[in-house]
Design a protein around this motif. Sequence first.
Motif, mmCIF file in Angstrom:
data_model
loop_
_atom_site.group_PDB
_atom_site.id
_atom_site.type_symbol
_atom_site.label_atom_id
_atom_site.label_comp_id
_atom_site.label_asym_id
_atom_site.label_seq_id
_atom_site.Cartn_x
_atom_site.Cartn_y
_atom_site.Cartn_z
ATOM 1 N N THR A 9 6.678 8.432 -18.467
ATOM 2 C CA THR A 9 7.823 8.963 -17.708
ATOM 3 C C THR A 9 7.374 10.017 -16.715
ATOM 4 O OG1 THR A 9 9.262 8.528 -19.614
ATOM 5 C CG2 THR A 9 10.051 10.070 -17.922
ATOM 6 N N ALA A 10 6.438 10.877 -17.152
ATOM 7 C CA ALA A 10 5.929 11.921 -16.259
ATOM 8 C C ALA A 10 5.177 11.308 -15.083
ATOM 9 C CB ALA A 10 5.032 12.878 -17.028
ATOM 10 N N LEU A 11 4.340 10.265 -15.370
ATOM 11 C CA LEU A 11 3.597 9.613 -14.288
ATOM 12 C C LEU A 11 4.544 8.948 -13.296
ATOM 13 C CD1 LEU A 11 0.621 8.053 -16.318
ATOM 14 C CD2 LEU A 11 0.570 10.032 -14.771
ATOM 15 N N LEU A 12 5.565 8.286 -13.804
ATOM 16 C CA LEU A 12 6.545 7.651 -12.925
ATOM 17 C C LEU A 12 7.269 8.703 -12.083
ATOM 18 C CD1 LEU A 12 8.059 4.925 -15.299
ATOM 19 C CD2 LEU A 12 6.573 4.565 -13.304
ATOM 20 N N ALA A 13 7.568 9.824 -12.695
ATOM 21 C CA ALA A 13 8.247 10.891 -11.948
ATOM 22 C C ALA A 13 7.341 11.425 -10.836
ATOM 23 C CB ALA A 13 8.662 12.013 -12.873
ATOM 24 N N LEU A 14 6.035 11.628 -11.156
ATOM 25 C CA LEU A 14 5.097 12.108 -10.131
ATOM 26 C C LEU A 14 4.924 11.086 -9.012
ATOM 27 C CD1 LEU A 14 2.346 13.753 -12.411
ATOM 28 C CD2 LEU A 14 4.061 14.914 -10.994
ATOM 29 N N LEU A 15 4.858 9.796 -9.427
ATOM 30 C CA LEU A 15 4.718 8.747 -8.427
ATOM 31 C C LEU A 15 5.947 8.692 -7.520
ATOM 32 C CD1 LEU A 15 3.088 6.377 -7.299
ATOM 33 C CD2 LEU A 15 4.159 4.910 -9.030
ATOM 34 N N ALA A 16 7.120 8.868 -8.116
ATOM 35 C CA ALA A 16 8.348 8.843 -7.320
ATOM 36 C C ALA A 16 8.389 10.025 -6.359
ATOM 37 C CB ALA A 16 9.557 8.862 -8.247
ATOM 38 N N ILE A 17 7.929 11.197 -6.860
ATOM 39 C CA ILE A 17 7.909 12.368 -5.981
ATOM 40 C C ILE A 17 6.933 12.152 -4.836
ATOM 41 C CG2 ILE A 17 7.313 14.812 -5.881
ATOM 42 C CD1 ILE A 17 8.348 15.041 -8.770
ATOM 43 N N ALA A 18 5.745 11.570 -5.158
ATOM 44 C CA ALA A 18 4.742 11.321 -4.102
ATOM 45 C C ALA A 18 5.270 10.331 -3.081
ATOM 46 C CB ALA A 18 3.453 10.810 -4.738
ATOM 47 N N LEU A 19 5.911 9.259 -3.575
ATOM 48 C CA LEU A 19 6.487 8.279 -2.656
ATOM 49 C C LEU A 19 7.582 8.902 -1.791
ATOM 50 C CD1 LEU A 19 6.679 5.122 -4.967
ATOM 51 C CD2 LEU A 19 5.117 5.522 -3.030
ATOM 52 N N ILE A 21 7.784 12.096 -0.916
ATOM 53 C CA ILE A 21 7.138 12.947 0.109
ATOM 54 C C ILE A 21 6.513 12.096 1.208
ATOM 55 C CG2 ILE A 21 5.293 14.618 0.484
ATOM 56 C CD1 ILE A 21 5.832 15.658 -2.359
ATOM 57 N N PHE A 22 5.819 11.008 0.763
ATOM 58 C CA PHE A 22 5.170 10.144 1.748
ATOM 59 C C PHE A 22 6.211 9.486 2.649
ATOM 60 C CE2 PHE A 22 3.573 6.005 3.077
ATOM 61 C CZ PHE A 22 2.380 6.357 3.696
ATOM 62 N N GLY A 23 7.295 9.017 2.030
ATOM 63 C CA GLY A 23 8.337 8.362 2.818
ATOM 64 C C GLY A 23 9.031 9.336 3.763
ATOM 65 N N TYR A 24 9.265 10.528 3.287
ATOM 66 C CA TYR A 24 9.916 11.526 4.135
ATOM 67 C C TYR A 24 9.048 11.846 5.357
ATOM 68 C CZ TYR A 24 11.886 16.000 5.586
ATOM 69 O OH TYR A 24 12.407 17.038 6.320
ATOM 70 N N ASN A 25 7.753 12.068 5.095
ATOM 71 C CA ASN A 25 6.850 12.347 6.219
ATOM 72 C C ASN A 25 6.671 11.127 7.116
ATOM 73 O OD1 ASN A 25 5.438 15.183 5.943
ATOM 74 N ND2 ASN A 25 5.658 14.393 3.857
ATOM 75 N N GLY A 29 7.487 10.604 11.092
ATOM 76 C CA GLY A 29 6.415 10.197 11.994
ATOM 77 C C GLY A 29 5.066 10.693 11.573
ATOM 78 N N ASN A 30 4.941 11.267 10.387
ATOM 79 C CA ASN A 30 3.661 11.781 9.914
ATOM 80 C C ASN A 30 3.108 10.835 8.866
ATOM 81 O OD1 ASN A 30 3.995 14.077 11.495
ATOM 82 N ND2 ASN A 30 5.147 15.125 9.862
ATOM 83 N N ASN A 31 1.975 10.249 9.215
ATOM 84 C CA ASN A 31 1.303 9.369 8.260
ATOM 85 C C ASN A 31 0.284 10.202 7.517
ATOM 86 O OD1 ASN A 31 0.161 7.352 6.790
ATOM 87 N ND2 ASN A 31 -0.448 6.084 8.564
ATOM 88 N N LEU A 32 0.557 10.476 6.223
ATOM 89 C CA LEU A 32 -0.317 11.344 5.453
ATOM 90 C C LEU A 32 -1.660 10.705 5.168
ATOM 91 C CD1 LEU A 32 2.272 12.781 2.892
ATOM 92 C CD2 LEU A 32 1.452 13.800 5.026
ATOM 93 N N LEU A 33 -1.737 9.357 5.280
ATOM 94 C CA LEU A 33 -2.995 8.673 5.009
ATOM 95 C C LEU A 33 -3.901 8.615 6.232
ATOM 96 C CD1 LEU A 33 -1.628 5.696 2.854
ATOM 97 C CD2 LEU A 33 -2.558 7.889 2.072
ATOM 98 N N ALA A 34 -3.331 8.874 7.404
ATOM 99 C CA ALA A 34 -4.129 8.804 8.631
ATOM 100 C C ALA A 34 -4.807 10.139 8.885
ATOM 101 C CB ALA A 34 -3.245 8.434 9.815
ATOM 102 N N ASN A 35 -5.889 10.065 9.703
ATOM 103 C CA ASN A 35 -6.648 11.260 10.053
ATOM 104 C C ASN A 35 -5.994 11.884 11.283
ATOM 105 O OD1 ASN A 35 -8.554 13.250 10.181
ATOM 106 N ND2 ASN A 35 -10.158 11.928 11.068
#
Length: 315
Positions: A9-19, A21-25, A29-35
């Motif tokens: 449950t904790a891992l799923l919660a962290l993954l959801a939070i990361a997704l 944040i990534f989706g919000y950015n 227009g901010n791609n967190l994976l790009a340089n």
Amino acid sequence: MKISKEVKTALLALLAIALLIFGYNFLKGNNLLANNRTFYAVYDDVEGLAPSSPVTINGLQVGTVSGIRFLNKTGAILVSMNVQNEFQFSKTSKAQIYGGGIIGGKSLAIIPDYDGPMAKSGDTLPGEIDEGLLELVNDRLTPLQNKVEKAISSTDSVLFAFNDILNPESRQNLKQSLANFNSISEHFKNITGRTDNMLKNNEDKLSRTLSNIDKTTANLSKLSDSLSQVDIAQITRDLETAIHDFKSIASELNQGKGTAGKLLKDPTVYDNMDRATRQLEQLLQDLKLNPKRYVHFSLFGKKNKAYEKPKDSLK
């Protein structure tokens, strides 16, 4: 190894939070994976620029506006932008806010410059604002609007003045003036017709007159040639000689030289001539009164008569 439900449950919660944040950015227009490279620019007014507005180079979108905030208490605004493209440009390149149409919003364009050191992530670019379509239209239409308003005001004044001038009496006078002008035009037309007829009827006379004028001009030309051949210098010398002789004669008369000079200047000559004239007149008078004294015919001789002195008629 068995993972407990709490860890999952904790891992799923962290993954959801990361997704999240990534989706919000990503939506921003901010791609967190790009340089990405981050650049900054400072403006006094961002003209309605908003986060996630596109950042372009030569019209190609290379990133987005990541943040807009006040820089200090003076009201300066700091704009941060993410640039995903590796296109190189110098630190002197300008970050220009442009756009702002009727529908679309503002955008940020990097005007690349290639002189000097290349820009690196974290550098601040010079900021400037380009006039948008609405600002350009407003700048162009405002003077035109002022001119149109002045023209309308002037037209209203002219119309009011025109209405004041064209009262019923003025309209009647204007109609009368137009009628008089039409009458004058008709008279002028008649005069023109008469003049044309007169010219047609006297065409031969006019031709002869012009011919005579040509002959007169030719004669004057001949006379001018004749006058040009006259020795004006000789005539002038002769005239000067005659004037000199006349001056000499006048000088001799004034000095009493010669008979004429003595007659003018010597009173004795005048007195002698006066006495001679008196004596001649007395002689003629005596001849009229006593003709027999001078002419006498007699067969018996002459008997002298006592002499009678003639009367002095000049006394």
